[in-house]
Design an enzyme around this catalytic site. Structure first.
Site, PDB file in Angstrom:
ATOM      1  N   HIS A 146      -2.016  14.786 -11.670  1.00  0.00           N
ATOM      2  CA  HIS A 146      -2.336  15.247 -10.330  1.00  0.00           C
ATOM      3  C   HIS A 146      -2.208  16.709 -10.637  1.00  0.00           C
ATOM      4  O   HIS A 146      -1.177  17.409 -11.143  1.00  0.00           O
ATOM      5  CB  HIS A 146      -1.256  14.658  -9.439  1.00  0.00           C
ATOM      6  CG  HIS A 146      -1.636  13.375  -8.768  1.00  0.00           C
ATOM      7  ND1 HIS A 146      -2.239  12.422  -9.426  1.00  0.00           N
ATOM      8  CD2 HIS A 146      -1.104  12.852  -7.883  1.00  0.00           C
ATOM      9  CE1 HIS A 146      -2.427  11.352  -8.939  1.00  0.00           C
ATOM     10  NE2 HIS A 146      -1.720  11.355  -7.975  1.00  0.00           N
ATOM     11  N   LYS A 484       0.124  13.406   5.109  1.00  0.00           N
ATOM     12  CA  LYS A 484      -0.738  14.128   5.584  1.00  0.00           C
ATOM     13  C   LYS A 484      -1.255  13.121   6.973  1.00  0.00           C
ATOM     14  O   LYS A 484      -1.857  14.090   7.717  1.00  0.00           O
ATOM     15  CB  LYS A 484      -1.958  14.309   4.388  1.00  0.00           C
ATOM     16  CG  LYS A 484      -3.115  14.905   5.085  1.00  0.00           C
ATOM     17  CD  LYS A 484      -3.964  15.158   3.878  1.00  0.00           C
ATOM     18  CE  LYS A 484      -5.634  15.692   4.209  1.00  0.00           C
ATOM     19  NZ  LYS A 484      -6.268  14.387   4.369  1.00  0.00           N
TER      20      LYS A 484
END
Length: 815
Positions: A146, A484
């Site tokens: 990532h 999120k």
């Protein structure tokens, strides 16, 4: 010339930081001149005074930075960036040093196996019960690419070298001349670091990410894992540690990954492990001169396909030479085949006076084989649920390639297929059907990434077990996208609840459950201390089986130095051992669920109103933060937005990593606390204090909030408001953020009963306080560079990207 200090435990750290700072000062003068050095020192002094409340100094700092030309801003940025690199190295080295000192003093270090065993014995758990629990332990750490590691491998290697020299300088036996030599070598490394650009000129390819991950395996994990396993086997059975990787197999939204990168990852991993094993075998062969003229040896040991005249009286050396050659020819069909040869050697040694030899170098070789096999970290495949349906041809190409690799390397080379954004059992059954058609033998794992999907975890798992019964079930919970989606408080609570329900279902159905935790590096993506996080999970959710991602910059931070790697591996294994003792993990206290439900509901409502219900939030984010500019920082092979979400809104398509990364750069660190203030304010403080004392889950949540709030600086963030270009929007959104930040800070202080954040953790508090004044000028310069770049000044781009990398290094968090 620097000498080690004595006195407080942190005196050696201060001495190291001072030495490295002095060296950097000399390098700065040599490379850029006295004027730049004096300017850097003036900016540093003004920043420190400004942090202490001197408004004149703060104003002078802003004016000084605004008056600098672009070239000088770039040099000052680099000076602060390199300083933070050096300070980080010193802190990492100090952790290793303190651990050694503690062990020398005879105590059980915190978060160690020794401490875990002491704790269990103190609670009345017998050694037989501990051994039974230990035999079930499986800890798998999965490395991912990532894109949150802002530093290229070249600089990470410099960090390793500098840490080595600091370690050598700790040796009290060094003569004055030897100490001078080490400090000169340090100065050389710092000079090279100064002249090495921390910003990549080209975006890394997937193969580059594969190579970087394997560098950690070779340089750190190879030795650290063996050392940990040696300590484990002194009193406990089994082999608890495994490694996995997504790198090369993560196709979720990365058009650069596919069948070719899957093959590249598996073959490079296998090739590296073979070479490392060959190195170890060769060292043993060079050392072992045991001769049949002096000791008996089983005849079969020397019966290998080598010329008879080659070491005829040294059968162990003959066998090792044959193993070395066979590894070089990639001649082993399986790990078990090599293990059988080592069994033969070990049995002969133990039968003929060589038990100590078997327990030495041979045991070390065997431990590495037990952890890494012949394939290295097992490759996980990851595909988006929509990808399975929309691109069957591309999906089958990858699965067929993976099946071929399994036939060639064994099923342990690729053992997991993760389906991201899983919404139903149909997603998993489809993936299983496609894998079966391809001849691929893998565990298919649903990845639950939204609040709704986490709430539906039990129903999904129940349907899956009914339609396709199985003895084991693995479910992955995603901290990033759920955070999120609903904010950090709600995400953490819904992940906890999903695990509770899954554990209950698994127990009812007689199914072995493994929860795979997709944690990021920052608190907004599930980050935080691993040991505390493991112990904060609900009863039976871990139960001796832990699988967890290690992402981006956390890999270098936790495993960049061998000593740190050993410490962090041990912490994960020790905490997992504690979860394996039946009924030891306590459930939520009476009334806790109702309390946290109220907290979560209020937190989510506030979070959703600020983030998802405001159509202007994306525009604020893009102008207030360097979100768009992050895409220009070549730190990962994967795009910032999901291609699968191209038909959705801007915020929906944005990945969680740049979402967190952008807010962190401005020192807001919004995803780590937004909603927490409103949530905690919804419940009487007395109730929250009781939960903080009695419930590990809530304690871990509050302590991560406390750390994130201490790292944030809304005063610094306010400087970015001028970039928004819409005063009404800037004041409205930032006003809401500041009010919620202050509410969260006040609530945390009330719960922990402290006057200042981190009062109970003075070492961490002092570290953040010392860092903040040196980060502030970097933010001030970044604001100037963002304005220049957005106004069309192409020359501002490179310094701007360096500011992003520098602030990431300073905060030790990106995404």
């Amino acid at each position: 010339m620097s000498r080690p200090e004595t006195g407080s435990p942190d005196a050696p750290l201060r001495a190291n930081v001072r030495l490295l700072g002095e060296i950097l000062g000399r390098v700065l003068v040599e490379q850029e001149g006295d004027d730049v050095y004096r300017l850097e020192e003036r900016i540093r002094l003004l920043a420190r005074l400004g942090r202490r409340g001197d408004t004149g100094a703060a104003r002078a700092l802003a004016e000084t930075i605004a008056a600098l030309d672009l070239e000088t801003q770039a040099v000052v940025l680099r000076a602060f960036t390199v300083y933070f690199h050096l300070a980080n190295i010193a802190e990492q080295h100090h952790r290793v040093r303190r651990r050694r000192e503690h062990e020398r003093e005879g105590g059980a270090p915190r978060e160690s196996l020794a401490e875990a065993i002491e704790l269990l014995r103190h609670e009345g758990v017998s050694d037989d019960e501990i051994a039974a629990a230990a035999s079930r332990i499986v800890v798998e750490l999965v490395l991912t690419a990532h894109p949150t590691e802002a530093l290229p491998r070249t600089i990470l290697e410099k960090h390793r070298r500098i840490a080595q020299f600091l370690d050598e300088l700790d040796d009290v036996r060094l003569t004055p001349a030897e100490r001078v030599q080490r400090e000169r070598a340090l100065a050389e490394e710092v000079t090279i670091l100064w002249q090495t650009d921390e910003v990549r000129s080209e975006r890394p390819r997937v193969v580059d990410e594969i190579r970087q991950a394997l560098w950690f395996v070779e340089d750190s994990l190879w030795g650290a894992a063996s050392a940990l396993l040696a300590g484990w086997r002194e009193g406990l059975p089994g082999s608890p540690l495994r490694f996995g990787t997504w790198i090369g197999g993560d196709l979720d939204g990365n058009p650069n990954a596919g069948a070719a990168t899957v093959s590249e990852a598996v073959e490079r991993g296998a090739a590296l492990v073979r070479e490392l094993l060959r190195r170890d075998v060769r060292a043993l062969a060079a050392s072992w001169g045991m001769s049949t003229t002096l000791v008996d040896v089983e005849a079969e040991v020397g019966a290998v396909d080598l010329p008879a005249e080659r070491n005829p009286s040294e059968p162990y050396r003959r066998r090792l030479t044959a193993i070395w050659e066979k590894l070089g020819d990639d001649g082993y069909a399986s790990t078990d085949e090599l293990r059988a040869e080592l069994d033969l050697v070990e049995a002969s040694l133990r039968s003929h006076g060589g038990a100590r030899i078997a327990d030495g170098g041979l045991a070390s070789l065997r431990r590495r084989l037990d952890v890494f096999g012949l394939t290295g970290p097992a490759l996980d495949l990851r595909l988006h649920s929509r990808q399975l349906r929309d691109d069957p041809v591309g999906t089958m190409e990858v699965l067929v390639e993976a099946a071929g690799l399994q036939r060639r390397r064994g099923v342990e080379a690729i053992d997991t297929l993760i389906v991201s954004m899983t919404h139903s059992a149909d997603d998993i059954l489809l993936a299983e059907s496609l894998a079966s058609q391809a001849g691929l033998h893998v565990t298919v794992v649903p990845l639950l990434e939204t609040i709704d999907d986490l709430r539906g975890a039990e129903a999904l798992a129940a349907e899956l077990l009914e339609r396709s019964p199985r003895e084991a079930l693995e479910v992955m919970v995603g901290y990033s996208d759920s955070g999120k989606d609903g904010g950090v408080v709600t995400a953490q609570w819904e992940i906890f609840r999903a695990q509770e329900r899954l554990a209950w279902l698994a127990g009812e159905r007689g199914v072995e459950l493994t929860v795979f935790h997709g944690r990021g590096g920052s608190a907004g993506r599930g980050g935080g201390p691993t040991y505390a996080a493991i112990l904060a999970q609900p009863p039976h959710a871990v139960d001796g089986r832990l699988k967890i991602t290690e992402q981006g910059e956390t890999i270098a931070f936790k495993y960049g130095l061998p000593g740190l790697a050993r410490r962090n591996l041990e912490a994960a294994v020790a905490a997992t051992l504690l979860t394996a003792v039946p009924d030891r993990v306590a459930g939520a206290p009476d009334g806790a669920r109702e309390t946290i439900e109220a907290v979560s509901a209020a937190a989510r409502a506030l979070y959703r109103s600020v983030v998802w219900d405001d159509p202007e939030l994306p525009r604020f984010l893009r102008t207030f933060t360097p979100l768009d500019e992050l895409a220009l920082l070549e730190i990962g092979s994967r795009p910032a937005s999901r291609p699968e979400s191209s038909g959705t809104g801007e915020l929906e398509a944005l990945r969680a990593i740049p979402w967190v990364f952008a807010w962190t750069q401005t020192r807001c660190i919004v995803p780590a606390w937004l909603g927490a203030g409103a949530g905690l304010a919804a419940v009487p403080t007395a109730e929250l204090r009781a939960l903080f004392q009695d419930w590990p889950f809530f304690r871990a949540l509050v302590e991560n909030l406390e750390m994130s709030l201490a790292k944030s600086s809304m005063g610094i963030a306010e400087r970015y408001l001028g970039l928004v270009g819409d005063d009404a929007l800037a004041m409205r959104v930032f006003g809401a953020l500041r009010a919620e930040h202050d509410r969260a800070r006040d609530a945390v202080l009330e719960i922990v009963e402290a006057r200042e954040l981190l009062d109970r953790h003075p070492v961490l508090q002092q570290s953040i306080r010392l860092r903040n004044p040196y980060v502030d000028p970097m933010n001030a310069i970044q604001v100037e560079l963002l304005a220049a770049w957005r106004a069309g000044d192409e020359a501002a781009l490179r310094p701007l990207l360096r500011s992003i990398a520098g602030i990431a290094a300073a905060l030790r968090n990106t995404g």
